[in-house]
Scaffold this active site. Structure first.
Site, PDB file in Angstrom:
ATOM      1  N   GLY A 178       0.732  -1.316   0.121  1.00  0.00           N
ATOM      2  CA  GLY A 178       0.128  -0.004  -0.090  1.00  0.00           C
ATOM      3  C   GLY A 178       0.861   1.186  -0.107  1.00  0.00           C
ATOM      4  O   GLY A 178       0.652   2.246  -0.748  1.00  0.00           O
ATOM      5  N   ASP A 179       1.848   1.525   1.068  1.00  0.00           N
ATOM      6  CA  ASP A 179       2.762   2.537   1.078  1.00  0.00           C
ATOM      7  C   ASP A 179       3.593   2.600  -0.384  1.00  0.00           C
ATOM      8  O   ASP A 179       3.405   3.603  -0.948  1.00  0.00           O
ATOM      9  CB  ASP A 179       3.604   2.310   2.131  1.00  0.00           C
TER      10      ASP A 179
END
Length: 403
Positions: A178-179
């Site tokens: 996600g990051d």
């Protein structure tokens, strides 16, 4: 000084781009580091209360010194200390924004407006500004005000429901998809907006989120759900669209096998001396092999357990079947010849930590290469230098407008 700096290199692709980096931790700093590697002048604005949180994370190099976690995401940047909650700090940020091509932040929705660093305010100062931000869930919708963490995004966007072994507890991806995914998506958006500005002269807002980054990667899982009407479930290392395409046990560990079409399936059976499987109706087509994935894996592993991983990788590659060992990071970073050949690990000189190893840029441009030109900055290391540049530029612009 970096390995790259030992030899002169041509100008990088983004030389001349100025980026004001208001981000911290991972998603935003990863995006801005990639821009910096490509030549952008990235000015990292940090608060006087300690700066980027990762300066004090695991891997700290000593009392009061920065962590290796910070080193991993902040090379090639200049650090400026500004207290944006004060009139002076905000005025300095506005002066920076006037000279910038891009401003990037990863604040929660509403924070930029409260500080006076929102898009409308900065775009009024610089109509060509590209204003980019990452949040947990995006600036609109019922989740807009929720805090954003990679773990939460992986869970809510579905990734954890399909990660791990069947019947096991929910497992997040071992990498912060996600990051890092949001960082790469924002990079793409910034570059697209930059091309648009070169064509039209107009800046614009660019936005993405951790939630959307994880969901965007769910191309097979969403397809399976829409095609079958049933939510996908974990498959371990197996693939949703083909079989065998997974990790299989050998005598001393595991290897990965990618026999994801009929031709490769036949080559795999020949290489393992299991040609009878090609006539077995359970495995006749890819759909058959997917339906009987567990039985197929058991039969293949019965054969593979007779020799170690290195033996089978050689046999399969010689037969034209995609295969490879499962390596830990010591094996990847210290021993893998491909990593060495591609120059994917570099060393940089740091004023307090000495020689530090970092991953090189994964982007290879033939005429305007990415490079590592400067160490991750000490907190506030370039405050005087950058502000002097900015105010000199402002004075020159004002003098030119009155002459």
């Amino acid at each position: 000084m970096s390995d790259d700096a030992k030899e002169p290199s041509p100008p990088a692709a983004l030389t001349g781009m100025r980026v004001v980096d208001l981000t911290q931790v991972m998603a935003g700093p990863f995006c801005t580091m990639l821009l910096a590697d490509l030549g952008a002048d990235v000015i990292k604005v940090e608060n006087p209360g300690g700066g980027d949180q990762t300066r004090h994370s695991w891997g700290a190099t000593g009392e009061g010194r920065d962590s290796t976690a910070f080193f991993a995401l902040n090379r090639n940047k200049r650090s400026v200390l500004l207290d944006l909650k004060t009139p002076r700090g905000l005025a300095d940020l506005h002066a920076l924004a006037r000279t910038a091509d891009v401003v990037v932040h990863n604040w929660r929705p509403g924070v930029a407006e409260r500080l006076g660093a929102d898009y409308d305010t900065l775009a009024a100062l610089n109509p060509g500004l590209i204003y980019a931000n990452i949040s947990g869930f995006g600036g609109t919708g019922p989740y807009a005000d929720r805090p954003g963490y990679d773990l939460v995004a992986q869970g809510m966007a579905g990734a954890m429901s399909v990660t791990g072994e069947p019947g096991g507890r929910p497992v997040k991806n071992g990498l912060p998809v996600g990051d890092l995914g949001a960082g790469m998506l924002l990079l793409s958006g910034i570059l697209a907006a930059y091309v648009h500005r070169l064509r039209t002269g107009r800046g614009q807002r660019v936005e993405t989120s951790l939630f959307e980054a994880v969901l965007a990667m769910s191309v097979w899982e969403s397809t399976e759900y829409w095609a079958t009407g049933s939510p996908p479930e974990p498959l371990g290392s197996a693939n949703r669209m083909s079989a065998p395409y997974q990790a299989l046990r050998t005598s001393d560990g595991y290897l990965t096998v990618g026999a994801n079409n009929q031709r490769l399936w036949q080559r795999l059976c020949a290489a393992l001396e299991l040609t009878a499987l090609t006539d077995d109706p359970r495995f006749a087509t890819n759909m058959d092999r997917m339906r009987n994935r567990d039985e197929l894996a058991a039969l293949l592993e019965d054969r593979l357990r007779g020799q170690p991983t290195t033996h089978w990788v050689t046999v399969l590659l010689d037969a034209g079947v995609p295969a490879g060992p499962i390596q830990n990071y010591a094996e990847v970073l210290d021993q893998d010849p491909q990593v060495a050949a591609r120059g994917l690990v570099r060393e940089i000189d740091h004023p307090t930590a000495g020689r530090v190893r970092v991953l090189a840029s994964p982007l290879h441009l033939s005429d305007s290469p990415a490079s590592i030109r400067a160490h991750p900055p000490l907190i506030g290391e370039h405050t005087d230098q950058v502000l002097a540049e900015v105010h000199a530029a402002r004075a020159a612009a004002e003098e030119g407008s009155t002459s």
